[in-house]
Motif scaffolding. Structure first.
Motif, PDB file in Angstrom:
ATOM      1  N   GLU A   1       4.125   5.744  -5.314  1.00 35.68           N
ATOM      2  CA  GLU A   1       3.964   5.721  -6.862  1.00 35.68           C
ATOM      3  C   GLU A   1       2.986   6.798  -7.267  1.00 35.68           C
ATOM      4  O   GLU A   1       3.424   7.512  -8.418  1.00 35.68           O
ATOM      5  CB  GLU A   1       3.623   4.440  -7.362  1.00 35.68           C
ATOM      6  CG  GLU A   1       3.592   4.207  -8.875  1.00 35.68           C
ATOM      7  CD  GLU A   1       2.969   2.720  -9.156  1.00 35.68           C
ATOM      8  OE1 GLU A   1       2.251   2.650 -10.212  1.00 35.68           O
ATOM      9  OE2 GLU A   1       3.553   1.874  -8.644  1.00 35.68           O
ATOM     10  N   LEU A   2       1.951   7.085  -6.810  1.00 35.66           N
ATOM     11  CA  LEU A   2       0.828   7.968  -6.983  1.00 35.66           C
ATOM     12  C   LEU A   2       1.521   9.176  -6.945  1.00 35.66           C
ATOM     13  O   LEU A   2       1.187  10.274  -7.608  1.00 35.66           O
ATOM     14  CB  LEU A   2      -0.315   7.447  -6.198  1.00 35.66           C
ATOM     15  CG  LEU A   2      -1.259   6.270  -6.939  1.00 35.66           C
ATOM     16  CD1 LEU A   2      -2.292   6.101  -5.952  1.00 35.66           C
ATOM     17  CD2 LEU A   2      -1.550   6.643  -8.206  1.00 35.66           C
ATOM     18  N   LYS A   3       2.092   9.369  -5.641  1.00 38.86           N
ATOM     19  CA  LYS A   3       2.751  10.906  -5.260  1.00 38.86           C
ATOM     20  C   LYS A   3       3.804  11.070  -6.161  1.00 38.86           C
ATOM     21  O   LYS A   3       4.282  12.304  -6.236  1.00 38.86           O
ATOM     22  CB  LYS A   3       2.958  11.098  -4.043  1.00 38.86           C
ATOM     23  CG  LYS A   3       1.566  11.097  -2.965  1.00 38.86           C
ATOM     24  CD  LYS A   3       2.075  11.344  -1.506  1.00 38.86           C
ATOM     25  CE  LYS A   3       0.966  11.774  -0.801  1.00 38.86           C
ATOM     26  NZ  LYS A   3       1.239  11.883   0.608  1.00 38.86           N
TER      27      LYS A   3
ATOM     28  N   LEU B   1       0.651  -1.118   0.057  1.00 35.23           N
ATOM     29  CA  LEU B   1       0.038  -0.020  -0.196  1.00 35.23           C
ATOM     30  C   LEU B   1       0.785   1.122   0.044  1.00 35.23           C
ATOM     31  O   LEU B   1       0.564   2.183  -0.794  1.00 35.23           O
ATOM     32  CB  LEU B   1      -0.996   0.063   1.196  1.00 35.23           C
ATOM     33  CG  LEU B   1      -2.079   1.027   1.351  1.00 35.23           C
ATOM     34  CD1 LEU B   1      -3.010   1.038   0.156  1.00 35.23           C
ATOM     35  CD2 LEU B   1      -2.795   0.779   2.335  1.00 35.23           C
ATOM     36  N   PHE B   2       2.030   1.401   0.736  1.00 33.21           N
ATOM     37  CA  PHE B   2       2.806   2.374   0.989  1.00 33.21           C
ATOM     38  C   PHE B   2       3.442   2.498  -0.321  1.00 33.21           C
ATOM     39  O   PHE B   2       3.766   3.702  -0.832  1.00 33.21           O
ATOM     40  CB  PHE B   2       3.705   2.292   1.846  1.00 33.21           C
ATOM     41  CG  PHE B   2       4.850   3.114   2.025  1.00 33.21           C
ATOM     42  CD1 PHE B   2       4.444   4.604   2.568  1.00 33.21           C
ATOM     43  CD2 PHE B   2       6.230   3.280   1.884  1.00 33.21           C
ATOM     44  CE1 PHE B   2       5.361   5.756   2.782  1.00 33.21           C
ATOM     45  CE2 PHE B   2       6.967   4.309   1.974  1.00 33.21           C
ATOM     46  CZ  PHE B   2       6.716   5.431   2.500  1.00 33.21           C
ATOM     47  N   GLY B   3       4.076   1.375  -0.934  1.00 34.08           N
ATOM     48  CA  GLY B   3       4.744   1.593  -2.289  1.00 34.08           C
ATOM     49  C   GLY B   3       3.675   2.169  -3.331  1.00 34.08           C
ATOM     50  O   GLY B   3       4.152   3.158  -4.091  1.00 34.08           O
TER      51      GLY B   3
END
Length: 93
Positions: free
Chosen positions: A7-9, A1-3
């Motif tokens: 990626e989105l940010k 989830l953190f990855g």
């Protein structure tokens, strides 16, 4: 989830923890061998603790690729010393 969030940010997923820091290796007098061992111990993944066979293969591959002309016994001694050093550093990390 953190990855996925990183990626989105569009930011790095490295958190700066000790386990993510690179370990420099300068244990032999051959920079080619040092580079190969350093690449071996700093590769990403859960199984980053190499065994003696991995270190020996890395030393042999570097010696063959760069035509160092070292005898087999000297390669084995170099790999043994490197394995001890690498083990100590990885355990400290």
């Amino acid at each position: 989830l953190f990855g996925r969030l990183c990626e989105l940010k569009d930011c790095s997923s490295l958190t700066g923890r000790v386990i993510e820091q690179r370990i420099p290796y300068r244990g032999t007098r051959y920079p080619e061998v040092n580079r190969r061992i350093e690449r071996l111990i700093n590769k990403p993944g859960p199984d980053t603790f190499p065994d003696y066979g991995d270190v020996l293969r890395a030393v042999e591959k570097a010696a063959a690729r760069h035509s160092l002309g070292l005898p087999r016994q000297q390669l084995q001694l170099m790999a043994q010393d490197a394995f001890r050093d690498v083990g100590i550093r990885l355990q400290e990390r």
